[in-house]
Design an enzyme around this catalytic site. Sequence first.
Site, mmCIF file in Angstrom:
data_model
loop_
_atom_site.group_PDB
_atom_site.id
_atom_site.type_symbol
_atom_site.label_atom_id
_atom_site.label_comp_id
_atom_site.label_asym_id
_atom_site.label_seq_id
_atom_site.Cartn_x
_atom_site.Cartn_y
_atom_site.Cartn_z
ATOM 1 N N ASP A 28 34.935 50.868 43.430
ATOM 2 C CA ASP A 28 35.973 50.437 42.501
ATOM 3 C C ASP A 28 35.547 50.677 41.052
ATOM 4 O OD1 ASP A 28 38.522 48.734 42.225
ATOM 5 O OD2 ASP A 28 37.116 47.692 40.901
ATOM 6 N N GLU A 88 20.707 57.669 54.286
ATOM 7 C CA GLU A 88 19.950 57.103 55.420
ATOM 8 C C GLU A 88 20.874 56.795 56.592
ATOM 9 O OE1 GLU A 88 17.658 53.614 54.401
ATOM 10 O OE2 GLU A 88 17.318 54.461 52.391
HETATM 11 C C1 GLC Z 1 40.628 48.943 40.538
HETATM 12 C C2 GLC Z 1 41.449 48.424 41.669
HETATM 13 C C3 GLC Z 1 42.430 47.427 41.127
HETATM 14 C C4 GLC Z 1 41.669 46.301 40.484
HETATM 15 C C5 GLC Z 1 40.691 46.811 39.436
HETATM 16 C C6 GLC Z 1 39.694 45.753 39.052
HETATM 17 O O1 GLC Z 1 41.384 49.664 39.617
HETATM 18 O O2 GLC Z 1 42.067 49.470 42.352
HETATM 19 O O3 GLC Z 1 43.282 46.940 42.112
HETATM 20 O O4 GLC Z 1 42.559 45.403 39.873
HETATM 21 O O5 GLC Z 1 39.934 47.899 39.912
HETATM 22 O O6 GLC Z 1 38.782 45.523 40.090
#
Ligand code: GLC
Length: 527
Positions: A206, A248
Amino acid sequence: MGQPTPALNDDWWRSAVIYQVYVRSFADGDGDGTGDLAGVRARLPYLAELGVDALWFNPWYLSPMKDGGYDVADYRTIDPAFGTLAEAEKLIAEARELDIRTIVDIVPNHVSDQHPWFRAALAGGPERELFHFRPGRGEHGELPPNDWRSEFGGPAWTRLPDGDWYLHLFAPEQPDLNWAHPAVRQEHEDVLRFWFERGVAGVRIDSAALLVKDPRLPDFVEDRDPHPYVDRDELHDVYRGWRAVADEYGGVFVGEVWLPDTERFARYLRPDELHTAFNFSFMTCPWDAARLRTSIEDTLAEHAPIGAPATWVLCNHDVTRTVTRYGRADTGFDFATKAFGTPTDLTLGTRRARAAALLSLALPGAVYVYQGEELGLPEADIPLDRIEDPMHARSGGTDPGRDGCRVPLPWTADAPHAGFGGEPWLPQPAGWASYAADRQARDPGSMLALYREAIRLRPVLGDGPLTWLPAADGVLAFTRADGGTLCVVNLADTPATLPAHTAPLLASGPLDPEGRLPKDTAVWLRA
Ligand code: GLC
């Protein structure tokens, strides 16, 4: 705890169809109105029939759900609303039995304010060093330490009663971690191992380009190079460490990397870094032949030198649903221009989305399908008092937020709540049942039937490079590998004459009586 299943095909991710599961809204097994792992397990046969190679699960960990689970309080615990760790292990194994791999979502930029590290930091412990705590500016420290803005609107800093401020690029309940601290790195490598040990095949990362901050935390200045927190060079060292862990286990990464600069984007995909990253330039591209062709060409050109496969994405849990976006005057996507009440022609949008499905599934690389995309679900209008997404409140109520693409799925037309389970945590709009999977499964003209057939037929396209064919303005035509199968998409106003072929393999809509391809229609042909 099982050993990781030996990969049958190490390269599966290079051309996979990966289905995104937003657990909270997928299927509700226990009837409490929130989707859960029991619901996913019960629907594995549906996913196998759809023919997908892997499932990407949005965060399923313990979370106060201030940002739909992207506020993680404990990576080693499944949120009780979703189930248990034992159930997650069963789900991973059961999916693998069906030849479906699992991808989990790791959120390294920030944690929940309920994470033990942040609670200890609030109590004044040395854990403050794991975050970005600073005194304020101004005579009494009443001004934030710098001028950074939260991605969700408002300042990126919140002040504590003791006078210090802490940084959060997203909601205040999502404090940013300090990636200069070795414990932060160590913990994430341990978390990766934890999930790889449980048999997951991949990890979605993310906000992958935001982790590292300029240690001086300077004010944001437009066009500053390097940027104080986007795409810092130090990130690549972090991901080289992650890659060593993944190797790994034979695990793979897909990075959420939003970067307009394609050269900078491609740096994340070097052979000792991430395997893949989401193609947001394609996802946000308007429904326009020339622009789509440029997006596809640029994508392939930027991936080729590093040997990384492209990915093709039409939507996800953050953006306007495809059939809605393509039914509007502005068919591109931009967070900044989202508004309530945008006029939408769903018939038009659905026709284009069907063509876009055949286009993206014909391109070389991996394809992502977001739950409900295969049902042609539109963006829903959520009553104002039911919107939970922090983007809405933090925009001062002008941004509709992202809940409109997160509405619980319709499974069974004649069941209460369209077969989702209990009273859904987000309301389903009127008419939702008409999109139900059971109804579409019986209708050969449905979006579901199109996705099933396209995914089933996809291998006939071959796995070779894409070659463009001569075509009229507004028409995209290409072949893959041996030239035996063609994909033609017509975005022009007039019907397109098809190249010589034996028979259409699959079309997103009927050809006209002269055998031509109508506007906003795509076809796969045998040459
Ligand atoms: C990313 C995710 C989103 C979230 C953001 C903060 O963009 O896809 O849904 O709100 O990160 O974690």
